[in-house]
Motif scaffolding. Structure first.
Motif, PDB file in Angstrom:
ATOM      1  N   MET A   1      14.280   8.270   6.573  1.00  0.00           N
ATOM      2  CA  MET A   1      13.393   8.498   7.313  1.00  0.00           C
ATOM      3  C   MET A   1      13.962   9.836   7.253  1.00  0.00           C
ATOM      4  SD  MET A   1      10.354   9.862   6.364  1.00  0.00           S
ATOM      5  CE  MET A   1       9.394   8.387   6.527  1.00  0.00           C
ATOM      6  N   THR A   2      14.875  10.239   7.995  1.00  0.00           N
ATOM      7  CA  THR A   2      14.796  11.622   9.097  1.00  0.00           C
ATOM      8  C   THR A   2      15.877  12.151   8.001  1.00  0.00           C
ATOM      9  OG1 THR A   2      16.186  10.148  10.985  1.00  0.00           O
ATOM     10  CG2 THR A   2      16.868  11.877  10.348  1.00  0.00           C
ATOM     11  N   SER A   3      16.652  11.107   6.689  1.00  0.00           N
ATOM     12  CA  SER A   3      17.251  13.037   5.667  1.00  0.00           C
ATOM     13  C   SER A   3      16.135  13.215   5.041  1.00  0.00           C
ATOM     14  CB  SER A   3      18.131  11.639   5.032  1.00  0.00           C
ATOM     15  OG  SER A   3      19.195  11.131   5.879  1.00  0.00           O
ATOM     16  N   HIS A   4      15.046  12.672   4.674  1.00  0.00           N
ATOM     17  CA  HIS A   4      13.893  12.812   3.565  1.00  0.00           C
ATOM     18  C   HIS A   4      13.117  14.322   4.811  1.00  0.00           C
ATOM     19  CE1 HIS A   4      10.273  13.514   1.515  1.00  0.00           C
ATOM     20  NE2 HIS A   4       9.960  12.484   2.489  1.00  0.00           N
TER      21      HIS A   4
ATOM     22  N   ASN B   1       9.889  14.471  -7.446  1.00  0.00           N
ATOM     23  CA  ASN B   1      10.540  13.575  -8.056  1.00  0.00           C
ATOM     24  C   ASN B   1      11.843  12.623  -6.752  1.00  0.00           C
ATOM     25  OD1 ASN B   1       9.273  13.419 -10.005  1.00  0.00           O
ATOM     26  ND2 ASN B   1      11.004  14.287 -11.611  1.00  0.00           N
ATOM     27  N   ARG B   2      12.547  13.997  -6.371  1.00  0.00           N
ATOM     28  CA  ARG B   2      13.676  13.428  -4.771  1.00  0.00           C
ATOM     29  C   ARG B   2      13.160  13.025  -3.473  1.00  0.00           C
ATOM     30  NH1 ARG B   2      16.414  18.551  -4.620  1.00  0.00           N
ATOM     31  NH2 ARG B   2      15.421  18.440  -2.765  1.00  0.00           N
ATOM     32  N   SER B   3      11.990  13.493  -3.581  1.00  0.00           N
ATOM     33  CA  SER B   3      10.847  13.099  -2.600  1.00  0.00           C
ATOM     34  C   SER B   3      10.465  12.258  -2.609  1.00  0.00           C
ATOM     35  CB  SER B   3       9.745  14.480  -2.351  1.00  0.00           C
ATOM     36  OG  SER B   3       9.135  14.074  -1.043  1.00  0.00           O
TER      37      SER B   3
ATOM     38  N   CYS C   1       2.520  23.946   6.332  1.00  0.00           N
ATOM     39  CA  CYS C   1       4.258  24.414   6.471  1.00  0.00           C
ATOM     40  C   CYS C   1       4.039  23.633   4.401  1.00  0.00           C
ATOM     41  CB  CYS C   1       5.280  23.095   7.337  1.00  0.00           C
ATOM     42  SG  CYS C   1       5.053  23.631   8.744  1.00  0.00           S
ATOM     43  N   LYS C   2       3.486  22.856   4.463  1.00  0.00           N
ATOM     44  CA  LYS C   2       4.048  22.436   3.220  1.00  0.00           C
ATOM     45  C   LYS C   2       3.539  23.487   2.807  1.00  0.00           C
ATOM     46  CE  LYS C   2       3.856  16.991   4.223  1.00  0.00           C
ATOM     47  NZ  LYS C   2       2.696  16.340   4.749  1.00  0.00           N
ATOM     48  N   ARG C   3       2.146  23.773   2.461  1.00  0.00           N
ATOM     49  CA  ARG C   3       1.741  24.908   1.336  1.00  0.00           C
ATOM     50  C   ARG C   3       2.790  26.147   1.329  1.00  0.00           C
ATOM     51  NH1 ARG C   3      -2.426  23.507   4.425  1.00  0.00           N
ATOM     52  NH2 ARG C   3      -4.645  22.686   3.712  1.00  0.00           N
ATOM     53  N   HIS C   4       3.045  26.316   1.841  1.00  0.00           N
ATOM     54  CA  HIS C   4       4.970  26.961   1.628  1.00  0.00           C
ATOM     55  C   HIS C   4       5.919  27.315   1.146  1.00  0.00           C
ATOM     56  CE1 HIS C   4       1.744  29.518   4.938  1.00  0.00           C
ATOM     57  NE2 HIS C   4       1.867  30.244   4.324  1.00  0.00           N
ATOM     58  N   THR C   5       6.391  25.884   0.785  1.00  0.00           N
ATOM     59  CA  THR C   5       7.007  25.077   0.148  1.00  0.00           C
ATOM     60  C   THR C   5       7.139  25.163  -1.441  1.00  0.00           C
ATOM     61  OG1 THR C   5       7.940  24.010   2.676  1.00  0.00           O
ATOM     62  CG2 THR C   5       8.702  22.845   0.138  1.00  0.00           C
ATOM     63  N   ASN C   6       7.994  26.230  -1.769  1.00  0.00           N
ATOM     64  CA  ASN C   6       7.870  26.038  -3.608  1.00  0.00           C
ATOM     65  C   ASN C   6       8.415  24.250  -4.060  1.00  0.00           C
ATOM     66  OD1 ASN C   6       6.843  28.765  -3.794  1.00  0.00           O
ATOM     67  ND2 ASN C   6       8.804  29.546  -3.859  1.00  0.00           N
ATOM     68  N   THR C   7       7.566  23.939  -4.626  1.00  0.00           N
ATOM     69  CA  THR C   7       7.882  22.169  -4.733  1.00  0.00           C
ATOM     70  C   THR C   7       7.825  22.029  -6.550  1.00  0.00           C
ATOM     71  OG1 THR C   7       7.127  21.892  -3.583  1.00  0.00           O
ATOM     72  CG2 THR C   7       7.255  20.475  -4.764  1.00  0.00           C
TER      73      THR C   7
ATOM     74  N   GLU D   1       1.001  -0.944   0.149  1.00  0.00           N
ATOM     75  CA  GLU D   1       0.061  -0.346  -0.099  1.00  0.00           C
ATOM     76  C   GLU D   1       0.784   0.979   0.089  1.00  0.00           C
ATOM     77  OE1 GLU D   1      -3.318   2.376   0.042  1.00  0.00           O
ATOM     78  OE2 GLU D   1      -3.059   0.599  -0.662  1.00  0.00           O
ATOM     79  N   LEU D   2       2.141   1.206   0.537  1.00  0.00           N
ATOM     80  CA  LEU D   2       2.323   2.437   0.656  1.00  0.00           C
ATOM     81  C   LEU D   2       3.490   2.944  -0.746  1.00  0.00           C
ATOM     82  CD1 LEU D   2       4.996   1.668   4.035  1.00  0.00           C
ATOM     83  CD2 LEU D   2       3.264   3.829   3.218  1.00  0.00           C
ATOM     84  N   ALA D   3       3.797   1.407  -1.209  1.00  0.00           N
ATOM     85  CA  ALA D   3       4.260   1.413  -2.639  1.00  0.00           C
ATOM     86  C   ALA D   3       3.433   2.235  -3.110  1.00  0.00           C
ATOM     87  CB  ALA D   3       4.461   0.486  -3.251  1.00  0.00           C
ATOM     88  N   LYS D   4       2.104   1.641  -2.961  1.00  0.00           N
ATOM     89  CA  LYS D   4       1.045   2.193  -4.282  1.00  0.00           C
ATOM     90  C   LYS D   4       0.750   3.703  -3.704  1.00  0.00           C
ATOM     91  CE  LYS D   4      -4.057   1.848  -5.235  1.00  0.00           C
ATOM     92  NZ  LYS D   4      -5.858   1.188  -4.637  1.00  0.00           N
ATOM     93  N   LEU D   5       0.623   4.452  -2.607  1.00  0.00           N
ATOM     94  CA  LEU D   5       0.960   5.411  -2.746  1.00  0.00           C
ATOM     95  C   LEU D   5       1.570   6.674  -2.856  1.00  0.00           C
ATOM     96  CD1 LEU D   5      -0.791   5.477   0.854  1.00  0.00           C
ATOM     97  CD2 LEU D   5      -1.858   5.982  -0.480  1.00  0.00           C
ATOM     98  N   ASN D   6       3.088   5.977  -3.188  1.00  0.00           N
ATOM     99  CA  ASN D   6       4.051   6.697  -3.568  1.00  0.00           C
ATOM    100  C   ASN D   6       3.700   7.426  -4.741  1.00  0.00           C
ATOM    101  OD1 ASN D   6       5.841   8.548  -2.884  1.00  0.00           O
ATOM    102  ND2 ASN D   6       7.900   6.175  -3.728  1.00  0.00           N
ATOM    103  N   HIS D   7       3.367   5.509  -5.547  1.00  0.00           N
ATOM    104  CA  HIS D   7       3.533   6.012  -6.835  1.00  0.00           C
ATOM    105  C   HIS D   7       2.308   7.203  -7.628  1.00  0.00           C
ATOM    106  CE1 HIS D   7       3.665   4.542 -11.221  1.00  0.00           C
ATOM    107  NE2 HIS D   7       2.183   4.340 -10.844  1.00  0.00           N
ATOM    108  N   GLN D   8       1.238   6.912  -6.717  1.00  0.00           N
ATOM    109  CA  GLN D   8       0.448   7.863  -6.921  1.00  0.00           C
ATOM    110  C   GLN D   8       0.671   8.679  -6.662  1.00  0.00           C
ATOM    111  OE1 GLN D   8      -3.329   7.020  -4.214  1.00  0.00           O
ATOM    112  NE2 GLN D   8      -3.123   5.367  -5.650  1.00  0.00           N
ATOM    113  N   TYR D   9       1.602   9.390  -5.669  1.00  0.00           N
ATOM    114  CA  TYR D   9       2.140  10.879  -5.110  1.00  0.00           C
ATOM    115  C   TYR D   9       2.872  11.012  -6.406  1.00  0.00           C
ATOM    116  CZ  TYR D   9       5.524  13.977  -2.963  1.00  0.00           C
ATOM    117  OH  TYR D   9       6.581  15.119  -2.776  1.00  0.00           O
TER     118      TYR D   9
END
Length: 265
Positions: free
Chosen positions: A227-230, A202-204, A190-196, A137-145
């Motif tokens: 996860m810490t590095s991420h 892709n790196r994420s 926080c994420k809304r104020h981050t320019n992606t 399920e995690l792999a599926k969610l990351n693919h969608q992301y």
């Protein structure tokens, strides 16, 4: 009489403020309904599909707003029955920890440092507890992301949060999950104020994939480090001058390569 059977659609119109996130506008409208007496303690809110129709919003944005109010103790969800108004006295809500979190009364760096502590612990637990179905399920969610449109900020935020929430659940620690959920509204801000950019996105996604790689191998030290590095990437983007010494990888990850948790028998 339940709230969804007694109020007209006109009373649910949102404030036309394009500068504020949609979940925040929905939260404001629901607060107004409570303060104004339209919704009273014990009232059942309309079902999510009906409420989304009344407000003319997506259910994902509505659910985020309801979660914000739930964290503040204003509404509650009753399994199999729906959402109910829990309290109408909102004056003391912001004095509670949940209220402070939901109304962003802590700095972003404080929020992210606690998030790193909780989520990296959850990741190491998931490495020894998560089943194959949860990892799939995690792999599926990351693919969608990874396939999300970077220009659609709300979609990116929601898909990213689905991945991280699923990872927290995979720790099989209900208290840890509950604590993490109190941070979600602030994390989304926080994420809304981050320019992606597409490159950053892709790196994420690749970093998510690396975490999954360690999880599948039941390597809790590797998973926690990945996860810490991420998470430190977002933290370092937002760290401000009021922090004398910022956190680093070694702050959260020890130097020992010995297992942190007991392996499942």
């Amino acid at each position: 009489m339940p709230a969804d059977e007694s109020h007209s659609g006109e009373s649910w119109a949102l404030s036309p403020d394009s500068r504020r996130p949609l979940p925040e506008l929905i939260e404001q409208k629901l607060r107004e309904q409570i303060i104004g007496g339209t919704l009273k303690a014990g009232d059942r809110l309309p079902t999510e599909p009906e409420l989304a129709r009344k407000l003319d919003v997506a259910r994902s944005s509505l659910r985020t707003a309801l979660q914000r109010l739930q964290l503040q103790g204003i509404v509650e969800v009753r399994r199999g029955l729906g959402w109910y108004v829990r309290r109408t006295d909102l004056t003391a809500v912001d004095d509670r920890l949940e209220g402070k979190l939901a109304t962003r009364q802590f700095s972003q760096t404080d929020l992210l440092e606690v998030r790193i502590a909780l989520e990296t612990t959850a990741t190491s637990l998931a490495a020894v507890r998560a089943g194959n179905g949860e990892l799939d399920e995690l792999a599926k969610l990351n693919h969608q992301y990874q396939r999300a449109q970077v220009e659609d900020t709300q979609e990116v935020i929601e898909l990213d949060e689905e991945f991280h929430s699923a990872l927290i659940r995979a720790s099989h620690n209900e208290l840890l999950e509950s604590m993490y959920q109190t941070l979600v509204p602030g994390l989304q801000d926080c994420k809304r104020h981050t320019n992606t950019t597409r490159e950053v996105h892709n790196r994420s996604a690749n970093e998510h994939e690396q975490v999954i790689w360690f999880l599948r191998r039941h390597d809790e030290v590797g998973a926690k480090s990945a996860m810490t590095s991420h998470l430190l990437g977002l933290y370092n983007d937002l760290v401000t001058d009021d922090i004398t010494v910022k956190a680093t990888l070694s702050t959260y990850v020890g130097v020992s390569d010995k297992p942190i948790w007991n392996k499942p028998r």
